[in-house]
Write a protein that holds these residues in place. Structure first.
Motif, mmCIF file in Angstrom:
data_model
loop_
_atom_site.group_PDB
_atom_site.id
_atom_site.type_symbol
_atom_site.label_atom_id
_atom_site.label_comp_id
_atom_site.label_asym_id
_atom_site.label_seq_id
_atom_site.Cartn_x
_atom_site.Cartn_y
_atom_site.Cartn_z
ATOM 1 N N GLU A 37 28.265 19.773 41.365
ATOM 2 C CA GLU A 37 27.162 20.737 41.375
ATOM 3 C C GLU A 37 25.906 20.105 41.975
ATOM 4 O OE1 GLU A 37 26.514 23.343 37.933
ATOM 5 O OE2 GLU A 37 28.421 22.571 37.154
ATOM 6 N N HIS A 38 25.627 18.873 41.587
ATOM 7 C CA HIS A 38 24.451 18.158 42.097
ATOM 8 C C HIS A 38 24.552 17.958 43.613
ATOM 9 C CE1 HIS A 38 21.072 15.422 42.132
ATOM 10 N NE2 HIS A 38 21.829 14.537 42.758
ATOM 11 N N GLU A 39 25.691 17.510 44.082
ATOM 12 C CA GLU A 39 25.889 17.277 45.511
ATOM 13 C C GLU A 39 25.761 18.574 46.307
ATOM 14 O OE1 GLU A 39 26.328 14.418 47.383
ATOM 15 O OE2 GLU A 39 25.770 13.419 45.520
ATOM 16 N N CYS A 40 26.280 19.657 45.763
ATOM 17 C CA CYS A 40 26.156 20.948 46.451
ATOM 18 C C CYS A 40 24.700 21.373 46.545
ATOM 19 C CB CYS A 40 26.982 22.017 45.737
ATOM 20 S SG CYS A 40 28.763 21.861 46.042
ATOM 21 N N LYS A 41 23.946 21.176 45.475
ATOM 22 C CA LYS A 41 22.520 21.526 45.519
ATOM 23 C C LYS A 41 21.784 20.712 46.567
ATOM 24 C CE LYS A 41 21.990 23.258 40.854
ATOM 25 N NZ LYS A 41 21.434 23.062 39.523
ATOM 26 N N ILE A 42 22.044 19.419 46.615
ATOM 27 C CA ILE A 42 21.397 18.540 47.590
ATOM 28 C C ILE A 42 21.714 19.001 49.015
ATOM 29 C CG2 ILE A 42 21.481 16.212 48.589
ATOM 30 C CD1 ILE A 42 21.766 15.149 45.735
ATOM 31 N N LYS A 43 22.949 19.434 49.239
ATOM 32 C CA LYS A 43 23.387 19.831 50.579
ATOM 33 C C LYS A 43 23.165 21.326 50.852
ATOM 34 C CE LYS A 43 26.701 16.091 50.698
ATOM 35 N NZ LYS A 43 28.086 15.670 50.681
ATOM 36 N N HIS A 44 22.491 21.995 49.932
ATOM 37 C CA HIS A 44 22.197 23.429 50.071
ATOM 38 C C HIS A 44 23.462 24.273 50.207
ATOM 39 C CE1 HIS A 44 18.021 22.308 50.369
ATOM 40 N NE2 HIS A 44 18.359 21.433 51.292
ATOM 41 N N ILE A 45 24.449 23.913 49.415
ATOM 42 C CA ILE A 45 25.708 24.654 49.373
ATOM 43 C C ILE A 45 25.721 25.465 48.083
ATOM 44 C CG2 ILE A 45 28.224 24.449 49.182
ATOM 45 C CD1 ILE A 45 27.922 21.769 50.753
ATOM 46 N N ASP A 46 25.962 26.758 48.216
ATOM 47 C CA ASP A 46 26.089 27.601 47.033
ATOM 48 C C ASP A 46 27.480 27.398 46.455
ATOM 49 O OD1 ASP A 46 23.551 28.718 47.277
ATOM 50 O OD2 ASP A 46 24.276 30.350 48.554
ATOM 51 N N LEU A 47 27.531 26.850 45.255
ATOM 52 C CA LEU A 47 28.799 26.620 44.569
ATOM 53 C C LEU A 47 28.998 27.717 43.552
ATOM 54 C CD1 LEU A 47 31.270 24.873 43.887
ATOM 55 C CD2 LEU A 47 29.801 23.592 42.303
ATOM 56 N N TYR A 48 30.075 28.451 43.711
ATOM 57 C CA TYR A 48 30.392 29.543 42.805
ATOM 58 C C TYR A 48 31.589 29.115 41.951
ATOM 59 C CZ TYR A 48 31.108 34.241 41.090
ATOM 60 O OH TYR A 48 31.233 35.329 40.270
ATOM 61 N N ILE A 49 31.356 28.983 40.661
ATOM 62 C CA ILE A 49 32.393 28.519 39.745
ATOM 63 C C ILE A 49 32.993 29.709 39.017
ATOM 64 C CG2 ILE A 49 32.880 27.093 37.731
ATOM 65 C CD1 ILE A 49 30.488 25.324 38.662
ATOM 66 N N LEU A 50 34.307 29.817 39.111
ATOM 67 C CA LEU A 50 35.017 30.887 38.427
ATOM 68 C C LEU A 50 35.681 30.301 37.186
ATOM 69 C CD1 LEU A 50 35.883 31.562 41.822
ATOM 70 C CD2 LEU A 50 35.851 33.671 40.521
ATOM 71 N N ASP A 51 35.396 30.882 36.068
ATOM 72 C CA ASP A 51 35.939 30.432 34.792
ATOM 73 C C ASP A 51 37.327 31.050 34.601
ATOM 74 O OD1 ASP A 51 36.615 29.973 32.146
ATOM 75 O OD2 ASP A 51 34.640 30.492 31.359
ATOM 76 N N CYS A 52 38.342 30.209 34.719
ATOM 77 C CA CYS A 52 39.737 30.660 34.601
ATOM 78 C C CYS A 52 40.389 30.152 33.325
ATOM 79 C CB CYS A 52 40.538 30.172 35.803
ATOM 80 S SG CYS A 52 39.914 30.727 37.375
ATOM 81 N N ARG A 53 39.579 29.766 32.359
ATOM 82 C CA ARG A 53 40.150 29.143 31.158
ATOM 83 C C ARG A 53 41.065 30.067 30.374
ATOM 84 N NH1 ARG A 53 34.836 27.986 27.619
ATOM 85 N NH2 ARG A 53 33.674 28.895 29.291
ATOM 86 N N SER A 54 40.926 31.367 30.565
ATOM 87 C CA SER A 54 41.781 32.299 29.819
ATOM 88 C C SER A 54 43.177 32.424 30.422
ATOM 89 C CB SER A 54 41.127 33.679 29.755
ATOM 90 O OG SER A 54 41.010 34.226 31.053
ATOM 91 N N GLU A 55 43.366 31.895 31.610
ATOM 92 C CA GLU A 55 44.668 31.989 32.277
ATOM 93 C C GLU A 55 45.579 30.860 31.808
ATOM 94 O OE1 GLU A 55 45.068 34.675 33.958
ATOM 95 O OE2 GLU A 55 42.947 35.171 34.087
ATOM 96 N N THR A 56 46.661 31.229 31.157
ATOM 97 C CA THR A 56 47.606 30.201 30.724
ATOM 98 C C THR A 56 48.628 29.905 31.820
ATOM 99 O OG1 THR A 56 48.940 31.899 29.638
ATOM 100 C CG2 THR A 56 47.358 30.694 28.276
ATOM 101 N N HIS A 57 49.005 30.912 32.559
ATOM 102 C CA HIS A 57 49.904 30.761 33.708
ATOM 103 C C HIS A 57 49.314 31.590 34.837
ATOM 104 C CE1 HIS A 57 52.597 29.749 30.363
ATOM 105 N NE2 HIS A 57 53.113 28.920 31.227
ATOM 106 N N PHE A 58 48.879 30.912 35.873
ATOM 107 C CA PHE A 58 48.212 31.599 36.961
ATOM 108 C C PHE A 58 49.253 32.272 37.839
ATOM 109 C CE2 PHE A 58 45.134 32.213 40.306
ATOM 110 C CZ PHE A 58 43.946 32.317 39.603
ATOM 111 N N LYS A 59 49.241 33.595 37.817
ATOM 112 C CA LYS A 59 50.180 34.373 38.622
ATOM 113 C C LYS A 59 49.395 35.286 39.553
ATOM 114 C CE LYS A 59 53.790 34.230 35.194
ATOM 115 N NZ LYS A 59 54.698 34.935 34.360
ATOM 116 N N GLU A 60 50.085 35.839 40.536
ATOM 117 C CA GLU A 60 49.431 36.656 41.549
ATOM 118 C C GLU A 60 48.605 37.789 40.940
ATOM 119 O OE1 GLU A 60 50.558 39.360 45.428
ATOM 120 O OE2 GLU A 60 52.017 37.917 44.699
ATOM 121 N N LYS A 61 49.153 38.502 39.988
ATOM 122 C CA LYS A 61 48.442 39.642 39.392
ATOM 123 C C LYS A 61 47.138 39.187 38.729
ATOM 124 C CE LYS A 61 48.943 43.857 37.009
ATOM 125 N NZ LYS A 61 48.271 44.834 37.821
#
Length: 86
Positions: A37-61
């Motif tokens: 996150e710090h490096e992205c801020k320094i480089k003016h990169i917008d970092l979008y974090i998606l919280d996937c903690r609820s996914e136990t098995h990541f499937k297409e749907k």
């Protein structure tokens, strides 16, 4: 990461929020997340974090909602950049 848009995405699973593999692994993950996150801020990169903690098995749907979020952010950023150029 999309260099032309200065936009990056990260999908964070449960390991980024709970020490399920032990405190050492969790601490390292949290440190890397903070550093990223710090490096992205320094480089003016917008970092979008998606919280996937609820996914136990990541499937297409289940992944479609994250794809929709990512696609939406890309379109927004593209429009922002396009408007800056005009």
């Amino acid at each position: 990461y999309i260099p032309s848009l200065e936009l990056a995405f990260e999908l964070n699973g449960i390991c980024h929020y709970k020490p399920i593999y032990g405190i050492d692994v969790f601490t390292k993950a949290v440190f890397r997340d903070i550093l990223r996150e710090h490096e992205c801020k320094i480089k003016h990169i917008d970092l979008y974090i998606l919280d996937c903690r609820s996914e136990t098995h990541f499937k297409e749907k289940e992944g479609e909602k994250y794809l929709d979020e990512i696609t939406s952010r890309i379109k927004e950023k593209y429009e922002e950049n396009k408007n800056k150029d005009t």
